[in-house]
Write a protein that holds these residues in place. Structure first.
Motif, PDB file in Angstrom:
ATOM      1  N   GLN A 285       0.835  -1.214   0.000  1.00 24.07           N
ATOM      2  CA  GLN A 285       0.000   0.000   0.000  1.00 24.07           C
ATOM      3  C   GLN A 285       0.869   1.263   0.000  1.00 24.07           C
ATOM      4  N   VAL A 286       1.992   1.207   0.731  1.00 21.85           N
ATOM      5  CA  VAL A 286       2.905   2.364   0.717  1.00 21.85           C
ATOM      6  C   VAL A 286       3.508   2.519  -0.681  1.00 21.85           C
ATOM      7  N   ALA A 287       3.855   1.386  -1.299  1.00 21.99           N
ATOM      8  CA  ALA A 287       4.436   1.436  -2.656  1.00 21.99           C
ATOM      9  C   ALA A 287       3.426   2.025  -3.647  1.00 21.99           C
ATOM     10  N   ALA A 288       2.161   1.683  -3.486  1.00 23.62           N
ATOM     11  CA  ALA A 288       1.127   2.217  -4.371  1.00 23.62           C
ATOM     12  C   ALA A 288       0.977   3.718  -4.190  1.00 23.62           C
ATOM     13  N   LEU A 289       1.084   4.171  -2.911  1.00 24.83           N
ATOM     14  CA  LEU A 289       1.032   5.617  -2.641  1.00 24.83           C
ATOM     15  C   LEU A 289       2.219   6.316  -3.326  1.00 24.83           C
TER      16      LEU A 289
END
Ligand code: ZN
Length: 293
Positions: A285-289
Motif C-alpha cells: 500500500q505504501v508502494a502504491a502511494l
C-alpha cells in the motif's frame, strides 16, 4: 443530564447566553486518551470552551482553541464544528495526557499549574476564505478566565466564561460550562452586573452534579433578565481524521522516505492524536502511494 448546548439572548438586558453540558463528551475523551485527573480537567475545560464558542457556528465553520504552555501538559487543543444543523461535534487532546498534580486547598484541580504560562490561540475557519486567528498570553491558565480575556482583548467582546470538570478516581462526574457575552450597544453597567451575577453562582459542576441541565445553568446566571427564544443542539465526540488525510501526510514525506517505509515488514502506521484511531499501510500500500508521486 445528557450532553447539550443551549443558546438564548436576553435582548432587553443586552446579553447573549450559552450553556453546555459536556459530561459524556469529556468522559469519552478521557477514555480515549487515558487522561490522568488534572489532564482530564484541563482538556475537558478547553473542549467545553470550544463547544460554548461553537454555539454560533454556521455551515462548515469551525472553531479551534490551542494552548501552548510551559507546564507539564505542554500543548492542549480542542475544536468544534457542526455535524448537522442540530448537532455539534467536538474533540480535544493534551500533548502529555499523564499529568496529575495535587488538588489545591479548596480541593480543586491545579489546572493552572498543569498548563503553566504561555499563550492561547483561537482560530475561526471555514472551507472558504482565510482562517481568522487571534493569540493572547495566558492570564491565569485556568482556561475559563483565559477564554474571556481572549474575547476582551482580541474581539473586544466583554464576557464571562465558566468551564468546569468534576472527576473522581472512577472517571468524569460532571462537566459543562456557561458563557455570556455583552451585546454591542450595551453599556458598562451591563458588564459589571453580569460579572457580579457570575461571581455569586456556585461552580457549574456543582449544579450539573446535582442534576441541573443547560437551561437551569443559564437561568441561574440570567436571573431576572428575560430570555428570548432558545436554540438547542446535541453535543457529541467526533473527529475529522480520515485515511485520505493520513495518505496526504505520507505523500508529504517524499519518495525516499516512502521507499524506506516499503522495506519495513509492517509498512507505515499512524495514530490520530485526537481520536486515537490507528491507520495502517502495508508495504504494497505504501508502494502504491509512492507511485502517485
Ligand atoms: Zn481522529
Amino acid at each position: 443530564m445528557p450532553d447539550a448546548l443551549l443558546a438564548a439572548p436576553a435582548r432587553d438586558a443586552g446579553v447573549a447566553f450559552v450553556a453546555a453540558i459536556t459530561t459524556e463528551l469529556v468522559a469519552d475523551i478521557r477514555r480515549r486518551h487515558d487522561l490522568w485527573p488534572t489532564a482530564s480537567a484541563a482538556v475537558g475545560r478547553l473542549t467545553t470552551g470550544a463547544v460554548l464558542f461553537g454555539a454560533g457556528l454556521k455551515g462548515n465553520e469551525r472553531i479551534s482553541l490551542q494552548i501552548a504552555g510551559s507546564g507539564p501538559l505542554q500543548t492542549l487543543a480542542a475544536d468544534a464544528w457542526l455535524l448537522d444543523a442540530h448537532t455539534i461535534g467536538a474533540r480535544g487532546y493534551a500533548h502529555n495526557p499523564q499529568v496529575d498534580l495535587p488538588v489545591d486547598v479548596r480541593g480543586k484541580f491545579d489546572v493552572a499549574g498543569a498548563v503553566g504560562s504561555g499563550s492561547l490561540q483561537v482560530t475561526r475557519s471555514s472551507d472558504v476564505g482565510q482562517p481568522y486567528a487571534g493569540v493572547v498570553p495566558l492570564h491565569s491558565g485556568e482556561i475559563g478566565e483565559d477564554l474571556a480575556l481572549y474575547l476582551a482583548q482580541s474581539e473586544q467582546i466583554p464576557s464571562v466564561v465558566a468551564v468546569g470538570v468534576l472527576a473522581n478516581p472512577d472517571g468524569i462526574v460532571a462537566a459543562g460550562g456557561l458563557f455570556a457575552r455583552v451585546l454591542p450597544g450595551s453599556d458598562e453597567r451591563t458588564r459589571i452586573e453580569l460579572e457580579k451575577r457570575a461571581r455569586s453562582l456556585p461552580p457549574v459542576t456543582t449544579s450539573i452534579a446535582r442534576g441541573a441541565g443547560a437551561e437551569e445553568l443559564m437561568r441561574d446566571l440570567a436571573g431576572d433578565w428575560k430570555l428570548g427564544s432558545m436554540q438547542s443542539k446535541s453535543v457529541k465526540f467526533a473527529c475529522r481524521c480520515s485515511r485520505e488525510k493520513v495518505e496526504a501526510v505520507l505523500l508529504g514525506l517524499g519518495a525516499d522516505e516512502l521507499l524506506e517505509l516499503t522495506r519495513r515488514p509492517d509498512g507505515a502506521q499512524a495514530v490520530c492524536e485526537y481520536c486515537k484511531r490507528r491507520y495502517a499501510f502495508t508495504p504494497p500500500q505504501v508502494a502504491a502511494l509512492r507511485a502517485r508521486l
